[in-house]
Design a protein around this motif. Structure first.
Motif, mmCIF file in Angstrom:
data_model
loop_
_atom_site.group_PDB
_atom_site.id
_atom_site.type_symbol
_atom_site.label_atom_id
_atom_site.label_comp_id
_atom_site.label_asym_id
_atom_site.label_seq_id
_atom_site.Cartn_x
_atom_site.Cartn_y
_atom_site.Cartn_z
ATOM 1 N N LEU A 32 -34.209 30.787 -42.990
ATOM 2 C CA LEU A 32 -35.050 29.709 -42.852
ATOM 3 C C LEU A 32 -34.182 28.266 -42.495
ATOM 4 N N VAL A 33 -33.890 27.636 -43.816
ATOM 5 C CA VAL A 33 -32.957 26.735 -43.774
ATOM 6 C C VAL A 33 -32.199 25.758 -41.908
ATOM 7 N N GLU A 34 -31.502 27.069 -42.089
ATOM 8 C CA GLU A 34 -30.154 26.996 -40.527
ATOM 9 C C GLU A 34 -31.645 27.259 -39.179
ATOM 10 N N LYS A 35 -32.657 27.239 -39.398
ATOM 11 C CA LYS A 35 -33.695 27.421 -37.984
ATOM 12 C C LYS A 35 -34.315 26.024 -38.554
ATOM 13 N N ALA A 36 -34.161 25.845 -39.344
ATOM 14 C CA ALA A 36 -35.217 24.267 -39.548
ATOM 15 C C ALA A 36 -34.619 23.039 -39.346
ATOM 16 N N VAL A 37 -32.930 23.122 -39.832
ATOM 17 C CA VAL A 37 -32.509 22.003 -40.077
ATOM 18 C C VAL A 37 -31.955 21.941 -38.033
ATOM 19 N N LYS A 38 -32.049 22.966 -37.472
ATOM 20 C CA LYS A 38 -31.619 23.326 -36.020
ATOM 21 C C LYS A 38 -32.880 22.532 -35.367
ATOM 22 N N LEU A 39 -34.033 22.920 -35.400
ATOM 23 C CA LEU A 39 -34.812 22.162 -35.216
ATOM 24 C C LEU A 39 -35.582 21.294 -35.943
ATOM 25 N N HIS A 40 -35.706 20.514 -36.384
ATOM 26 C CA HIS A 40 -35.635 19.093 -37.193
ATOM 27 C C HIS A 40 -36.930 19.335 -37.820
ATOM 28 N N LYS A 41 -37.451 20.237 -38.394
ATOM 29 C CA LYS A 41 -37.943 20.910 -39.160
ATOM 30 C C LYS A 41 -38.297 20.439 -40.906
ATOM 31 N N ILE A 42 -37.987 19.152 -41.138
ATOM 32 C CA ILE A 42 -37.361 19.098 -42.610
ATOM 33 C C ILE A 42 -38.405 17.790 -42.990
ATOM 34 N N PHE A 43 -39.570 18.273 -43.948
ATOM 35 C CA PHE A 43 -40.514 17.059 -44.315
ATOM 36 C C PHE A 43 -40.376 16.474 -45.778
ATOM 37 N N SER A 44 -40.844 15.761 -45.905
ATOM 38 C CA SER A 44 -40.802 15.509 -47.038
ATOM 39 C C SER A 44 -42.776 14.172 -47.492
ATOM 40 N N VAL A 45 -42.938 15.146 -48.714
ATOM 41 C CA VAL A 45 -44.403 14.545 -48.692
ATOM 42 C C VAL A 45 -44.663 13.903 -50.332
ATOM 43 N N GLN A 46 -44.845 12.522 -50.820
ATOM 44 C CA GLN A 46 -45.075 12.054 -51.273
ATOM 45 C C GLN A 46 -46.580 12.574 -51.902
ATOM 46 N N GLY A 47 -46.957 12.556 -53.053
ATOM 47 C CA GLY A 47 -48.685 12.485 -53.575
ATOM 48 C C GLY A 47 -49.211 13.430 -53.279
ATOM 49 N N PRO A 48 -50.698 13.879 -53.870
ATOM 50 C CA PRO A 48 -51.209 14.734 -54.262
ATOM 51 C C PRO A 48 -51.490 15.688 -52.469
ATOM 52 N N TYR A 49 -50.788 15.787 -52.059
ATOM 53 C CA TYR A 49 -51.213 16.867 -50.629
ATOM 54 C C TYR A 49 -51.098 18.367 -50.438
ATOM 55 N N PRO A 50 -51.475 19.238 -51.569
ATOM 56 C CA PRO A 50 -51.132 20.402 -50.821
ATOM 57 C C PRO A 50 -51.511 21.231 -49.627
ATOM 58 N N VAL A 51 -52.578 20.081 -48.580
ATOM 59 C CA VAL A 51 -53.062 20.668 -47.074
ATOM 60 C C VAL A 51 -51.789 20.609 -46.925
ATOM 61 N N ILE A 52 -51.185 19.414 -46.908
ATOM 62 C CA ILE A 52 -49.885 19.163 -45.723
ATOM 63 C C ILE A 52 -48.525 19.975 -45.979
ATOM 64 N N ARG A 53 -48.395 20.959 -47.075
ATOM 65 C CA ARG A 53 -47.085 21.308 -47.409
ATOM 66 C C ARG A 53 -47.453 22.499 -46.611
ATOM 67 N N GLU A 54 -48.327 23.135 -47.093
ATOM 68 C CA GLU A 54 -48.995 24.510 -46.905
ATOM 69 C C GLU A 54 -49.278 24.719 -45.595
ATOM 70 N N VAL A 55 -49.777 23.822 -44.972
ATOM 71 C CA VAL A 55 -49.544 23.963 -43.475
ATOM 72 C C VAL A 55 -48.425 23.612 -42.385
ATOM 73 N N LEU A 56 -47.583 22.789 -43.123
ATOM 74 C CA LEU A 56 -46.448 22.830 -42.686
ATOM 75 C C LEU A 56 -44.922 23.930 -43.144
ATOM 76 N N ARG A 57 -45.235 24.314 -43.540
ATOM 77 C CA ARG A 57 -44.497 25.578 -44.262
ATOM 78 C C ARG A 57 -45.192 26.507 -43.398
ATOM 79 N N SER A 58 -46.195 26.746 -42.852
ATOM 80 C CA SER A 58 -46.661 27.640 -42.579
ATOM 81 C C SER A 58 -46.192 27.583 -41.191
ATOM 82 N N ARG A 59 -45.397 26.944 -40.297
ATOM 83 C CA ARG A 59 -45.482 25.984 -38.684
ATOM 84 C C ARG A 59 -43.379 26.399 -39.404
ATOM 85 N N GLY A 60 -42.923 26.272 -40.228
ATOM 86 C CA GLY A 60 -41.734 26.618 -40.332
ATOM 87 C C GLY A 60 -40.216 25.468 -40.821
#
Length: 795
Positions: A32-60
């Motif tokens: 999962l990490v190798e694919k995310a690094v290759k497709l530039h799918k690394i994100f960082s969230v600071q604050g109470p945004y559980p929806v943002i985390r859940e949606v981005l993880r579902s997108r890989g």
């Protein structure tokens, strides 16, 4: 042989114990990490945004966790944050082991999407072009109450609309001119409110509206329907005449008819008159006093109000109580907001802290006294919109919004926050009124669909699509246009905003403020459905539409895209200076006979003389033929001087080689100082070289060495010596030393001693015929006398 015990590694003393990693989970996480690094799918969230985390993880996407701030930052710049309950939920959020594992595996990778609650959490200047962040730099110019108030005054440069048609009048009390403008506005509004009070009191058509406005108002002694108390509180009709005169002067000022007006009334007298007028106005409007013979002015008041209605768009919403709302300039969630209706109370509140006034943190805004009510209860509208670019300005408007109700019935006589502030963070601390209508929600929120149903019951549903929504869109776009020059237009940035509106009785929307990082707390049934939806649709716009213009954007609609403005490419500062340096002319030794040129201006110290071929630019004060004559004259003078120097050198050499040459000898007593020609010194001063404090260094030194003693005691005749001084490095302590052609010394004191030494400096030479070169040693006077005595004793 005894077997040694195997030492087990000690468990870490601090921190949680990591669970045992299973090989299958490790392989899954690595893939999962190798694919995310290759497709530039690394994100960082600071604050109470559980929806943002859940949606981005579902997108890989894989999250790279940011460190928690050590101190809780203070809220500013119009940023909404979660309440305490939401923060606790975020702290207690369960983390999956897989998420922790993948986060550790990408801790050294580049983050390509930042989503933070605060604008200053990430430095935008350190980001690359392909890194996205949910904030724009300098967006506080319209997300703070002060910034929005100041920016909308410049709307005339961007749009032909009048900001008074959608934004209540607002003043920043930190500036003296703004404070004076507010005082003038408060007094004028008191006059127009008094005229409306007179008309509404005697008009049967508006009597029902007046009763509705004062419904559920606690009874006060002076407001009781007691005829005896009303007879005791009677004000003269002069207050109406004063109000009519002030309104007439205001209309004249709008037509620039006050240019030739002569104002002879002293300021102190005017202030006293206004104090008396406001005192009587408070008695009439707030305390219920009557105006004697007010019916005689009914027609004049109605006509004046009709004239004012044509130039004052907010006249119908101003009401009769002259209520103003005072807000801290950079706070959100309704903190520090208070409603007041007396000028002295407002000025006392803002003058309480001088530091706050200097920082322009207080704004005062006209309160909308006659808003649209739902079952006699006030509400406001929260509307989301998204900005994906500032050049060209690109605005997305969300298709759904929600209403926030207050817990108490509306009244202009009760200025408590539970009546006039609809923020959920304020109303959650109050219990609903017992007299509240049962159709109102218990959680104080409605969706726009529920509000449209309410309008449909009143036969006004079509106004939602023809008045409310278009008005909110236009207000948002106009507010953004005024701030476009201040916000940094970073391409890979985006930002979600929350605008607050109030609706007038005619359903016209009035913009109150714009908040950055609007709250996404699912505190009610309405927000639990809408907040996750708006976050999901935001990710659709910023992620899907970048690669596919026809991608689904959810409830977001593109309402405005400005034509692209071409910015000239910055190529740096490229300055080119053409010309030649201005050089100083050498003083003429022989003025030319043909023409006498004008003397050249005195040059600056440090410029060299004009050499042959160095004239590259003509002086502006001289003519071309005069310059040619000067050049020719300088050439002749230099040639003649060169011939004289050669002849003098040959004569000197021949005299030195002749043994019959007996130069004239003079003797000076040892106590007399050195006698030297001062002509080179005066010549240098006359030519403008140096100053009296600048030392003069000669190029050569010619002297006659005559030891002390009578002529008959010397065996060798005096000889003339010429020494050429070697070029020395510039002394940092004597940077203004000037070099002269020569200095001739006829007599020397005994502190100049000659000795036989081999010179190690080939540039230091003497014309003396001796086989050994001599050097000069400049010694102090006392030391040279002692050396001479020792030499005489040896002889």
């Amino acid at each position: 042989m005894q077997q040694m015990p195997v030492l087990q590694p000690a468990a870490p003393r601090f921190g949680p114990v990591l669970p045992a990693l299973r090989p299958d989970r490790l392989r899954t996480a690595k893939a999962l990490v190798e694919k995310a690094v290759k497709l530039h799918k690394i994100f960082s969230v600071q604050g109470p945004y559980p929806v943002i985390r859940e949606v981005l993880r579902s997108r890989g996407w894989v999250e790279k966790r940011l460190p928690r701030p050590l101190h809780k930052p203070s809220q500013s710049q119009g940023t909404e944050t979660e309440d305490d309950a939401a923060e606790e939920d975020e702290k207690e959020e369960l983390r999956d082991d897989m998420d922790d594992l993948t986060s550790r595996m990408v801790r050294n990778e580049t983050t390509y999407l930042y989503w933070t609650a605060r604008r200053d959490a990430i430095d935008c200047h350190s980001l690359r072009k392909d890194q996205m962040i949910n904030h724009y730099e300098n967006a506080a110019t319209f997300t703070t109450k002060v910034g929005l108030c100041v920016n909308l005054r410049n709307l005339q440069w961007f749009d032909s609309a009048d900001p008074d048609t959608f934004f209540p009048r607002c003043y920043v009390l930190g500036a003296e001119d703004e404070k004076h403008a507010f005082i003038v506005d408060f007094r004028r509004t008191a006059c127009t409110s008094l005229l409306q009070h007179v008309v509404e009191t005697h008009s049967s058509n508006n009597r029902e509206a007046l009763q509705t406005e004062q419904m559920h108002t606690p009874a006060e002694p002076l407001q009781a329907n007691n005829s005896e108390s009303r007879r005791a509180c009677i004000v003269g009709p002069g207050i109406i005449e004063t109000a009519l005169r002030v309104c007439q002067d205001f209309l004249i000022d709008l037509d620039h008819g006050n240019i030739d007006r002569n104002t002879d009334t002293p300021q102190s007298t005017e202030e006293q008159q206004w104090a008396e007028f406001l005192h009587e106005y408070y008695r009439v409007v707030h305390d219920g006093a009557e105006i004697r013979n007010s019916a005689l002015f009914l027609q004049s008041c109605a006509q004046m109000l009709q004239r004012l209605r044509n130039v004052c768009p907010q006249l119908d919403t101003d009401g009769v109580n002259n209520i103003w709302i005072i807000k801290p300039g950079a706070k959100s969630r309704g903190r520090g907001i208070i409603c007041l209706n007396r000028l002295d109370d407002i000025m006392a509140l803002v003058d309480r802290d001088r530091a706050v006034i200097r920082d322009s943190r207080w704004v005062v805004q006209k309160y909308l006294e006659r808003p649209l009510l739902v079952h006699h209860t006030k509400f406001d509208v929260r509307q989301w919109f998204l900005v994906t670019d500032w050049n060209p300005l690109t605005v997305w408007f969300y298709g759904e919004c929600y209403l926030r109700f207050s817990t108490q019935p509306y009244s202009t006589k009760n200025l408590h926050s539970s009546v006039h502030l609809c923020n959920n963070s304020i109303q959650k601390h109050f219990q609903p009124s017992k007299d509240r209508h049962p159709d109102l929600p218990e959680d104080n929120m409605w969706s726009c669909a529920q509000f449209r149903s309410f309008l449909s019951e009143q036969g006004r549903e079509e106004l939602w699509g023809s008045v409310v929504v278009p008005g909110m869109r236009q207000a948002v776009v106009r507010a953004l246009q005024t701030a476009q020059d201040s916000v940094v237009p970073r391409r890979s940035s985006f930002e979600l905003y929350g605008a607050d509106f109030m609706l007038g009785q005619d359903l016209r929307p009035w913009l109150l403020e714009i908040n950055a990082s609007p709250t996404m707390c699912c505190s009610t049934e309405v927000t639990a459905r809408l907040c996750p939806a708006v976050q999901t649709d935001t990710l659709r716009v910023i992620l899907d539409r970048r690669n596919n213009p026809n991608a689904n954007t959810g409830a977001f609609q593109l309402i405005y895209k400005q034509p692209a403005v071409e910015v000239p490419q910055y190529i740096g500062v490229n300055l080119l200076i053409e010309g030649a340096p201005i050089r100083r002319h050498r003083a003429q030794l022989k003025p030319p006979a043909a023409a006498s040129p004008a003397p050249a201006p005195a040059p600056a110290p440090g410029l060299s003389y004009l050499e042959e071929g160095d004239i590259t630019q003509k002086l502006s004060v001289q003519k071309s033929h005069t310059l040619a004559i000067m050049v020719q004259s300088n050439k002749e003078n230099r040639s003649e001087k060169r011939r004289q120097a050669q002849t003098s050198h040959k004569n000197t050499a021949s005299k030195l080689s002749s043994s019959a040459y007996k130069p004239q000898q003079h003797f000076l007593p040892p106590e007399l100082p050195v006698v030297a020609h001062a002509e080179p010194q005066r010549k240098a001063r006359r030519l403008g070289h140096g100053s009296s404090s600048a030392p003069l260094v000669p190029r050569s030194l010619s002297f006659s060495f005559n030891p002390c003693g009578p002529p008959h005691a010397r065996t060798n005749p005096s000889t003339c010596h010429r020494f050429t001084l070697p070029p020395a490095a510039p002394d940092p302590q004597h940077r203004t030393c000037l070099t002269l052609p020569s200095i001739q010394v006829f007599s020397l004191r005994t502190n100049i001693t000659a000795g036989r030494m081999f010179s190690r400096k080939p540039t230091f030479h003497s014309v003396h015929s001796s086989a050994h070169r001599k050097q000069l040693f400049l010694l102090p006077y006392e030391q040279s006398v002692a050396i001479n005595k020792q030499n005489e004793q040896k002889l």
